[in-house]
Design a protein around this motif. Structure first.
Motif: not given
Length: 124
Positions: A72-98
């Protein structure tokens, strides 16, 4: 050797085919049935995922690496072991890969649009 893994109980990693899914991105469809799909993705450092949406519920488990994920409109940093759940029809992307990153995606129902090319042809 690539084999079809629809409704397959055991799926050896060596029998899945990595396919390009964008610059610096590869995807392996590991196993699936009509209601569920498991996919392994790798992003090279600096790769960017396109903002998109689909009707499928998606759960991502980060195995290795560090990324910024937008849901959606929120961006969060993820690290190994983290999980994200994306509901259907919600815009999403991996926007930066470190750093080089690998994760598992689970979709319900299965996404036929990302089946390996040979399996898509068989379904047509």
């Amino acid at each position: 050797m690539e084999k079809k893994h629809e409704n397959t109980v055991w799926v050896p990693h060596a029998e899945t085919l990595p396919e390009p899914a964008g610059p610096g991105v590869t995807r392996r469809v590991l196993a699936y049935n009509k209601g569920l799909m498991c996919v392994e993705n790798t992003f090279e450092k600096g790769a960017v995922g396109a903002l998109h949406s689909h009707p499928h519920t998606q759960v991502d488990y980060l195995l290795e690496g560090e990324i910024d994920m937008q849901v959606g409109n929120e961006v969060r940093r993820m690290h190994a072991g983290d999980i994200v759940q994306v509901p259907g029809n919600v815009p999403h992307a991996f926007c930066r890969v470190y750093q080089d990153t690998r994760w598992l995606e689970f979709f319900t129902p299965a996404r036929e649009d990302i089946l390996p090319r040979e399996e898509q042809k068989e379904k047509e």
